[in-house]
Motif scaffolding. Structure first.
Motif, PDB file in Angstrom:
ATOM      1  N   MET A 213      33.665  41.613  41.711  1.00  0.00           N
ATOM      2  CA  MET A 213      34.669  42.386  40.999  1.00  0.00           C
ATOM      3  C   MET A 213      35.591  41.494  40.207  1.00  0.00           C
ATOM      4  O   MET A 213      35.969  40.410  40.635  1.00  0.00           O
ATOM      5  N   GLU A 223      41.407  51.091  38.966  1.00  0.00           N
ATOM      6  CA  GLU A 223      40.108  50.447  38.807  1.00  0.00           C
ATOM      7  C   GLU A 223      39.601  49.932  40.152  1.00  0.00           C
ATOM      8  O   GLU A 223      38.438  50.099  40.502  1.00  0.00           O
ATOM      9  N   LYS A 224      40.536  49.303  40.886  1.00  0.00           N
ATOM     10  CA  LYS A 224      40.129  48.753  42.173  1.00  0.00           C
ATOM     11  C   LYS A 224      39.753  49.840  43.159  1.00  0.00           C
ATOM     12  O   LYS A 224      38.834  49.689  43.949  1.00  0.00           O
ATOM     13  N   CYS A 226      38.515  52.777  42.554  1.00  0.00           N
ATOM     14  CA  CYS A 226      37.186  53.306  42.231  1.00  0.00           C
ATOM     15  C   CYS A 226      36.100  52.375  42.762  1.00  0.00           C
ATOM     16  O   CYS A 226      35.124  52.809  43.372  1.00  0.00           O
ATOM     17  N   ALA A 227      36.301  51.089  42.530  1.00  0.00           N
ATOM     18  CA  ALA A 227      35.318  50.120  42.987  1.00  0.00           C
ATOM     19  C   ALA A 227      35.214  50.157  44.505  1.00  0.00           C
ATOM     20  O   ALA A 227      34.126  50.146  45.074  1.00  0.00           O
ATOM     21  N   ARG A 228      36.368  50.252  45.142  1.00  0.00           N
ATOM     22  CA  ARG A 228      36.391  50.255  46.595  1.00  0.00           C
ATOM     23  C   ARG A 228      35.631  51.458  47.159  1.00  0.00           C
ATOM     24  O   ARG A 228      34.838  51.328  48.096  1.00  0.00           O
ATOM     25  N   HIS A 301      28.314  44.731  40.207  1.00  0.00           N
ATOM     26  CA  HIS A 301      29.468  44.136  39.571  1.00  0.00           C
ATOM     27  C   HIS A 301      30.370  45.235  39.002  1.00  0.00           C
ATOM     28  O   HIS A 301      29.899  46.126  38.311  1.00  0.00           O
ATOM     29  N   PHE A 302      31.647  45.182  39.350  1.00  0.00           N
ATOM     30  CA  PHE A 302      32.613  46.124  38.782  1.00  0.00           C
ATOM     31  C   PHE A 302      33.632  45.391  37.935  1.00  0.00           C
ATOM     32  O   PHE A 302      34.167  44.367  38.344  1.00  0.00           O
ATOM     33  N   SER A 303      33.868  45.963  36.778  1.00  0.00           N
ATOM     34  CA  SER A 303      34.795  45.323  35.865  1.00  0.00           C
ATOM     35  C   SER A 303      35.373  46.385  34.942  1.00  0.00           C
ATOM     36  O   SER A 303      34.910  47.524  34.923  1.00  0.00           O
TER      37      SER A 303
END
Lengths: 386, 486
Positions: A213, A223-224, A226-228, A301-303
């Motif tokens: 990330m 954003e975090k 969503c990734a989590r 990968h999250f960005s």
């Protein structure tokens, strides 16, 4: 009492099941509502932060009995004291009072959503029903079998070291009670009970998720989160498919670092973004620790897509290298405001079957992202690795 | 229960019945049925043993049964307003518990039989509801469970909006009254009504709907026509009669559910009185019985748990019984003022109580008989939400009395009327909330409007007040919008 004006009777009511039938119908509706609400529930904080609780409460919209009612909070009510109530006495603060009056719940709107208890396992079943693991590869380890021993049976014969004391005493108690002399005495061979085991042969399968990330300044809490949420469900999903799932967290901005889970989700850093650094780190970790022959590897990968433009080309190259070692590579872009992103413009042109990307614009799309990455192949055979 | 127990119970019931008759209670023949907890809770959730099936009853049942299983609440009996009167006793009640319950139930039945609000009650409702349930099941077979269920969802959303008046204006039923008003309207506007023969209105009686339709058509030309001619309180009836989209089976379901609501309505309107009356009498009747010490103790425990005051919400049993006792006292031993000003003779307590039980409903009961002394004695207060806290804001007895009255107006439900059944000349439905100082729950409102739309088939509007401003909510089949008007 001559002309009796009353009758006392007692029917057999055992076949009267209406209440239970309609109760079952209601529960069915709750489950349907949960299913319809999956996109909302997937990012429900209660679940993501549940820390392994088995039953959680989630809000279900749409199962209340709606009607025209007064706003409970804006109404005056009449109450009753013990004899010494005064103007200005505080009866309770929000939450403890008002909505807790179960008796009248029928005509009062409590909160606008009702809470339903959901078993996480049940939720998983519903969710994972719609998912499938794509691009499975046979690994060497599939042929490697491990034998596990599990004590799961009780028998009358066995070796003394495996005696089940509790059950033996219970048997003795039972027998003595039957004989009319209650108590624990005179244990004889008939009372003895032994634990015994079964050998379970399992194919050994491993998977590793390489969670990468972007932690640069542009990644905010949305954003975090969503990734989590995504990684939460992905881990659970893969755990179902593989015996052992390991997680590796790589945080990056202009350079990449392997971090702990907590750091991964909470740490924020400033600075620019060079995504290739993460990919290089991932390759390094795979080559050192996770031989492709025995691991199914899932780099994700999250960005927010805000990469240094000159770095894009390198990223594309590294992805193809990663793909040689992995089952699939997923790229999730959290892009709340629909900006045009430099990374995405490069990735759009990658045309490899195992590379997938998805753009998440709002919370509910985490669910769609899951469905996108792990979509059921039409007509595909379902492989269970286990 | 052994046959001995059974005989004891029957003997006790006979004795109690005799005492109750001696006190002047007047009830229907009684049918006592002893049944297990889950059955009594089913009846409690549905309101009636024979009611139709719907998931919302299942939800209520589940909640009530769970409270019972956890020992949080217990229903000892359930009594149905019917002739003969059915009373359900919980299996496992002790004999003394049943004595109290039987006495309580007899007073309820007396109330059902004699209170004016119940004068138009259908006393065969047990059978009617069973027929309704059967018909709903048939419709489910024919049109699909889902279609019927979601239609009933919609009807239940507005089921309280009926017109429960016992007295009908000019003794006309709703349709005829409306026809009359429409004719008046045409005549006022100077529009010559169609040349009418002497007997034409007889045809109209036969085909009322055609008459109303032609009435509507005749009104089309009027610049200032109104339909309905007067705001209509009975929204369920209005939709059932005039909705352009309903099928016959749907109208049938609506009219059946409306009948059920009409049946339940008087019970909503007399909760405090009815419970107060029953509690007053079970106490008086049990006093006449020969009880052992143990029985007296057990009775006192149960009695106090029934009429115990509860903090924050008002226990209708307690308030009701206190008010009846207060009436008895004030008419038995009137104060000097009462004797001089109202010419009240002493010793009229019981007679007055019987008069009240016949003529009043909760509204008039509280308005006429709640006194300052009683309000103080019971330590009643008004509380409301101030910020995050619930605070006592008023202790003046007149305000408390008025607040109790307000809370009972229209059974405690907001008063809504059909203002216009042809809004914007487009057949849209315009409802008006008769705002009296308490706002509606807007989230609920926005979820209920779509139900009305389902039933009416065209855009629906609801006018109400939000923070002292007039607001119109509209649902057009896609979304709810709101705008300020006036």
């Amino acid at each position: 009492m001559d002309a009796r004006t009353f009758i006392v009777s007692r029917e057999d009511w055992s076949l009267h099941r209406k209440g239970y039938q309609d109760q079952a119908r209601h529960q069915q509706k709750v489950r349907e509502a949960i299913k319809q609400n999956l996109p909302d529930l997937v990012t429900e904080e209660n679940i993501i932060m549940s820390d392994g609780k088995q039953i959680i409460k989630v809000p279900i919209r749409s199962l209340d009995e709606f009607r025209f009612v007064y706003n409970f909070n804006k109404k005056k009510h009449v109450g009753q004291g013990d004899g010494d109530s005064q103007v200005g006495d505080v009866l309770g603060t929000d939450g403890s009072q008002g909505q807790g009056k179960g008796q009248q719940a029928g005509n009062q709107p409590g909160a606008d959503v009702i809470e339903a208890e959901v078993n996480i396992a049940e939720l998983e079943n519903m969710l994972f029903d719609e998912l499938e693991l794509p691009h499975l590869k046979q690994k060497d380890k599939d042929q490697l079998e491990t034998t596990e021993i599990r004590f799961n049976d009780i028998r009358k014969k066995g070796i003394m070291s495996n005696i089940d004391k509790k059950r033996t005493i219970l048997e003795n108690l039972r027998r003595n009670a039957l004989a009319g002399q209650p108590g624990i005495h005179g244990i004889n061979p008939d009372d003895l009970r032994f634990k015994t085991w079964e050998e379970i042969v399992k194919p050994h399968s491993n998977a590793v998720i390489i969670a990468m990330m972007d932690t640069s300044g542009s990644m905010g809490s949305f954003e975090k989160y969503c990734a989590r949420s995504f990684f939460f469900w992905m881990t659970r999903f893969l755990r179902r498919q593989y015996e052992k799932v390991e997680l590796v967290f790589i945080a990056h901005h202009t350079e990449a670092k392997e971090v702990t889970e907590e750091e991964f989700f909470t740490r924020g850093e400033s600075g620019g973004t060079i995504c290739s650094s993460a990919y290089i780190k991932a390759l390094e970790i795979i080559d050192n620790r996770y031989p492709t022959s025995s691991y199914n590897i899932y780099p994700f990968h999250f960005s927010d897509g805000d990469n240094l433009t000159s770095d894009n080309e390198r990223c594309v190259k590294l992805i193809s290298q990663l793909l040689k070692r992995s089952n699939m590579f997923g790229y999730g872009e959290v892009n709340q405001y629909n900006r045009s992103s430099t990374l995405m413009s490069a990735y759009r042109n990658i045309n490899l079957p195992h590379f997938m990307y998805y753009v998440i614009k709002e919370k509910t799309e985490v669910y769609k992202a899951l469905k996108h990455f792990f979509k059921k192949q039409p007509g595909g055979v379902r492989h269970d690795v286990r | 229960m052994t046959s001995d127990d059974n005989r004891d119970l029957e003997y006790a019931i006979a004795e109690i019945t005799e005492i109750a008759e001696g006190f002047g209670l007047d009830f229907y023949p009684m049918r006592y049925e002893i049944c297990p907890a889950d059955i009594i809770y089913t009846f409690g959730a549905y309101g009636m043993p024979t009611r139709f099936s719907h998931w919302s009853f299942g939800k209520t049942f589940h909640r009530m049964k769970m409270q019972y299983d956890f020992g949080l609440s217990k229903i000892y009996e359930l009594v149905i307003n019917s002739n003969p009167c059915y009373a359900f006793l919980l299996e496992g009640n002790s004999l003394i518990q049943n004595k109290l319950i039987v006495a309580h139930v007899l007073a309820h039945c007396d109330f059902f039989k004699n209170n004016a609000r119940f004068s138009t009650s259908n006393r065969n409702m047990v059978e009617s509801m069973s027929a309704t349930a059967e018909r709903v099941t048939e419709y489910e077979m024919e049109y699909g469970t889902h279609a019927v269920e979601s239609f009933i969802d919609a009807v239940l959303g507005i089921q309280e909006h009926i017109d429960p008046q016992v007295v009908r204006p000019q003794k006309l039923d709703k349709q005829r009254y409306m026809e009359l008003k429409m004719r008046e309207q045409r005549e006022q506007e100077g529009q010559p009504t169609k040349a009418q023969g002497d007997y034409d209105d007889l045809w109209a009686l036969d085909e009322m709907k055609i008459a109303l339709k032609s009435g509507m058509a005749a009104l089309q030309e009027l610049p200032d026509r109104r339909f309905p001619p007067e705001p209509e309180k009975d929204i369920v009836w209005f939709i059932q009669e005039f909705s352009p989209v309903l099928e016959d089976w749907q109208r049938d379901i609506m009219s059946m559910l409306r009948d059920e609501m009409l049946y339940f309505w008087p019970q909503l309107e007399t909760k405090i009185m009815n419970e107060g009356w029953a509690s007053y009498w079970h106490q008086r009747i049990v006093r006449e019985l020969d009880l052992t010490t143990d029985e007296t103790f057990e009775y006192a425990k149960l009695n106090s748990s029934v009429v115990q005051p509860s903090r924050h919400s008002l226990n209708p049993y307690y308030l009701g019984v206190k008010m009846f006792e207060d009436i008895e006292k004030r008419w038995d031993q009137p104060s000097r003022e009462e004797r001089e000003r109202y010419g009240r003779q002493p010793g009229q307590g019981r007679a007055k109580m019987f008069e009240v039980r016949e003529l009043d409903s909760d509204l008039s009961f509280i308005r006429n008989y709640l006194t300052k002394e009683l309000t103080d004695e019971l330590d009643l207060y008004i509380f409301e939400k101030k910020g995050p806290e619930w605070k006592i804001t008023d202790k003046w007895w007149e305000n408390i009395r008025d607040q109790l009255v307000y809370s009972r107006v229209n059974g405690g439900f907001p008063y809504l009327v059909v203002q216009d059944g042809d809004y914007q000349r487009n057949g849209e439905l315009y409802l008006n909330h008769q705002y009296e100082g308490v706002e509606l729950d807007l989230k609920y409102l926005e979820r209920t409007l779509p139900y009305v739309y389902t039933l009416w088939g065209k855009p629906v509007h609801l006018e109400t007040k939000v923070e002292e401003k007039t607001v119109m909510f509209t649902y057009d089949g896609k979304k709810v919008s709101r705008k300020f008007v006036g």
